[in-house]
Design a protein around this motif. Structure first.
Motif, PDB file in Angstrom:
ATOM      1  N   TYR A  44       0.852  -1.192   0.000  1.00 26.01           N
ATOM      2  CA  TYR A  44       0.000   0.000   0.000  1.00 26.01           C
ATOM      3  C   TYR A  44       0.890   1.245   0.000  1.00 26.01           C
ATOM      4  O   TYR A  44       1.982   1.232   0.577  1.00 26.01           O
ATOM      5  CB  TYR A  44      -0.884  -0.059   1.254  1.00 26.01           C
ATOM      6  CG  TYR A  44      -1.911   1.020   1.392  1.00 26.01           C
ATOM      7  CD1 TYR A  44      -2.841   1.276   0.401  1.00 26.01           C
ATOM      8  CD2 TYR A  44      -1.968   1.784   2.554  1.00 26.01           C
ATOM      9  CE1 TYR A  44      -3.806   2.252   0.557  1.00 26.01           C
ATOM     10  CE2 TYR A  44      -2.927   2.769   2.724  1.00 26.01           C
ATOM     11  CZ  TYR A  44      -3.843   3.003   1.709  1.00 26.01           C
ATOM     12  OH  TYR A  44      -4.785   3.972   1.862  1.00 26.01           O
ATOM     13  N   TYR A  85      -1.586  -2.431 -10.029  1.00 25.01           N
ATOM     14  CA  TYR A  85      -2.174  -2.357  -8.691  1.00 25.01           C
ATOM     15  C   TYR A  85      -3.453  -3.163  -8.636  1.00 25.01           C
ATOM     16  O   TYR A  85      -4.064  -3.475  -9.656  1.00 25.01           O
ATOM     17  CB  TYR A  85      -2.424  -0.918  -8.250  1.00 25.01           C
ATOM     18  CG  TYR A  85      -3.343  -0.135  -9.147  1.00 25.01           C
ATOM     19  CD1 TYR A  85      -4.727  -0.250  -9.044  1.00 25.01           C
ATOM     20  CD2 TYR A  85      -2.839   0.743 -10.101  1.00 25.01           C
ATOM     21  CE1 TYR A  85      -5.569   0.469  -9.866  1.00 25.01           C
ATOM     22  CE2 TYR A  85      -3.670   1.467 -10.927  1.00 25.01           C
ATOM     23  CZ  TYR A  85      -5.036   1.328 -10.799  1.00 25.01           C
ATOM     24  OH  TYR A  85      -5.866   2.029 -11.625  1.00 25.01           O
ATOM     25  N   ASN A  86      -3.805  -3.522  -7.430  1.00 25.00           N
ATOM     26  CA  ASN A  86      -5.042  -4.247  -7.149  1.00 25.00           C
ATOM     27  C   ASN A  86      -5.817  -3.464  -6.101  1.00 25.00           C
ATOM     28  O   ASN A  86      -5.224  -2.977  -5.135  1.00 25.00           O
ATOM     29  CB  ASN A  86      -4.741  -5.646  -6.585  1.00 25.00           C
ATOM     30  CG  ASN A  86      -3.932  -6.486  -7.531  1.00 25.00           C
ATOM     31  OD1 ASN A  86      -4.286  -6.629  -8.689  1.00 25.00           O
ATOM     32  ND2 ASN A  86      -2.834  -7.036  -7.041  1.00 25.00           N
ATOM     33  N   TRP A  87      -7.115  -3.384  -6.298  1.00 22.25           N
ATOM     34  CA  TRP A  87      -7.972  -2.771  -5.285  1.00 22.25           C
ATOM     35  C   TRP A  87      -8.346  -3.835  -4.269  1.00 22.25           C
ATOM     36  O   TRP A  87      -8.787  -4.919  -4.634  1.00 22.25           O
ATOM     37  CB  TRP A  87      -9.226  -2.191  -5.915  1.00 22.25           C
ATOM     38  CG  TRP A  87      -8.980  -0.937  -6.693  1.00 22.25           C
ATOM     39  CD1 TRP A  87      -8.890  -0.814  -8.049  1.00 22.25           C
ATOM     40  CD2 TRP A  87      -8.804   0.372  -6.157  1.00 22.25           C
ATOM     41  NE1 TRP A  87      -8.650   0.492  -8.379  1.00 22.25           N
ATOM     42  CE2 TRP A  87      -8.596   1.246  -7.246  1.00 22.25           C
ATOM     43  CE3 TRP A  87      -8.790   0.891  -4.867  1.00 22.25           C
ATOM     44  CZ2 TRP A  87      -8.389   2.609  -7.077  1.00 22.25           C
ATOM     45  CZ3 TRP A  87      -8.577   2.251  -4.703  1.00 22.25           C
ATOM     46  CH2 TRP A  87      -8.387   3.097  -5.800  1.00 22.25           C
ATOM     47  N   ARG A 102      -8.479  -0.014  -0.835  1.00 25.18           N
ATOM     48  CA  ARG A 102      -7.093   0.437  -0.903  1.00 25.18           C
ATOM     49  C   ARG A 102      -6.441  -0.105  -2.169  1.00 25.18           C
ATOM     50  O   ARG A 102      -6.715  -1.221  -2.590  1.00 25.18           O
ATOM     51  CB  ARG A 102      -6.309  -0.054   0.305  1.00 25.18           C
ATOM     52  CG  ARG A 102      -6.754   0.568   1.592  1.00 25.18           C
ATOM     53  CD  ARG A 102      -5.917   0.046   2.719  1.00 25.18           C
ATOM     54  NE  ARG A 102      -6.108   0.847   3.913  1.00 25.18           N
ATOM     55  CZ  ARG A 102      -5.325   0.784   4.966  1.00 25.18           C
ATOM     56  NH1 ARG A 102      -4.288  -0.046   4.982  1.00 25.18           N
ATOM     57  NH2 ARG A 102      -5.555   1.538   6.011  1.00 25.18           N
ATOM     58  N   LYS A 103      -5.541   0.710  -2.712  1.00 23.03           N
ATOM     59  CA  LYS A 103      -4.803   0.333  -3.906  1.00 23.03           C
ATOM     60  C   LYS A 103      -3.453  -0.241  -3.470  1.00 23.03           C
ATOM     61  O   LYS A 103      -2.653   0.449  -2.858  1.00 23.03           O
ATOM     62  CB  LYS A 103      -4.603   1.573  -4.781  1.00 23.03           C
ATOM     63  CG  LYS A 103      -4.122   1.289  -6.178  1.00 23.03           C
ATOM     64  CD  LYS A 103      -3.819   2.577  -6.948  1.00 23.03           C
ATOM     65  CE  LYS A 103      -5.065   3.338  -7.316  1.00 23.03           C
ATOM     66  NZ  LYS A 103      -4.767   4.489  -8.207  1.00 23.03           N
ATOM     67  N   TYR A 104      -3.218  -1.501  -3.788  1.00 16.81           N
ATOM     68  CA  TYR A 104      -1.957  -2.162  -3.466  1.00 16.81           C
ATOM     69  C   TYR A 104      -1.150  -2.348  -4.750  1.00 16.81           C
ATOM     70  O   TYR A 104      -1.664  -2.856  -5.745  1.00 16.81           O
ATOM     71  CB  TYR A 104      -2.200  -3.515  -2.794  1.00 16.81           C
ATOM     72  CG  TYR A 104      -2.601  -3.374  -1.354  1.00 16.81           C
ATOM     73  CD1 TYR A 104      -1.654  -3.491  -0.345  1.00 16.81           C
ATOM     74  CD2 TYR A 104      -3.915  -3.111  -0.987  1.00 16.81           C
ATOM     75  CE1 TYR A 104      -2.015  -3.354   0.994  1.00 16.81           C
ATOM     76  CE2 TYR A 104      -4.282  -2.968   0.336  1.00 16.81           C
ATOM     77  CZ  TYR A 104      -3.326  -3.092   1.315  1.00 16.81           C
ATOM     78  OH  TYR A 104      -3.692  -2.952   2.632  1.00 16.81           O
ATOM     79  N   TYR A 105       0.119  -1.967  -4.693  1.00 16.21           N
ATOM     80  CA  TYR A 105       0.992  -1.985  -5.862  1.00 16.21           C
ATOM     81  C   TYR A 105       1.832  -3.253  -5.902  1.00 16.21           C
ATOM     82  O   TYR A 105       2.236  -3.792  -4.872  1.00 16.21           O
ATOM     83  CB  TYR A 105       1.910  -0.764  -5.849  1.00 16.21           C
ATOM     84  CG  TYR A 105       1.147   0.515  -6.025  1.00 16.21           C
ATOM     85  CD1 TYR A 105       0.899   1.027  -7.288  1.00 16.21           C
ATOM     86  CD2 TYR A 105       0.637   1.197  -4.922  1.00 16.21           C
ATOM     87  CE1 TYR A 105       0.165   2.194  -7.454  1.00 16.21           C
ATOM     88  CE2 TYR A 105      -0.089   2.363  -5.082  1.00 16.21           C
ATOM     89  CZ  TYR A 105      -0.323   2.854  -6.349  1.00 16.21           C
ATOM     90  OH  TYR A 105      -1.047   4.005  -6.512  1.00 16.21           O
TER      91      TYR A 105
END
Length: 110
Positions: free
Chosen positions: A29, A64-66, A75-78
């Motif tokens: 995150y 990224y994945n939500w 949250r946007k995870y990279y």
């Protein structure tokens, strides 16, 4: 002042490399990236990080994945892409070469 400008340029030059290295550890995150950079004493604010993350994504180096959050909005995870990992490996080699050159220069003045 010349010293401050040089210090700023040096930090800017390695920031992208450090961010890619942090993301390479695993899905992360944005606020955790900032925390890692602060822990490494490379202070960055959100206004600097988010445009950089967007540029890296647009260049195909990360995605990224939500992820839904129980305490607020998603949250946007990279995560690094395959191309991002390849670029990071090239940057690792460049860093090693630069670190050697700098260390050699420093030792030469003693």
């Amino acid at each position: 002042m010349l010293v401050e400008n040089t210090q700023t340029q040096m930090r800017k030059g390695i920031l992208e490399y450090c961010i890619l290295s942090i993301i390479a550890r695993g899905e992360i995150y944005a606020s955790d990236i900032i925390a890692e950079l602060k822990k490494a004493q490379l202070l960055v604010v959100e206004g600097t990080l988010y445009p950089l993350l967007t540029r890296l994504k647009n260049n195909g180096l990360l995605s990224y994945n939500w992820v839904e959050s129980t305490s607020g909005p998603p949250r946007k995870y990279y995560v690094l892409s395959d191309e991002g990992l390849h670029v990071l490996q090239q940057l690792d080699k460049t860093w090693q070469e630069l670190a050697f050159a700098v260390q050699s220069s420093i030792e030469g003045r003693k």
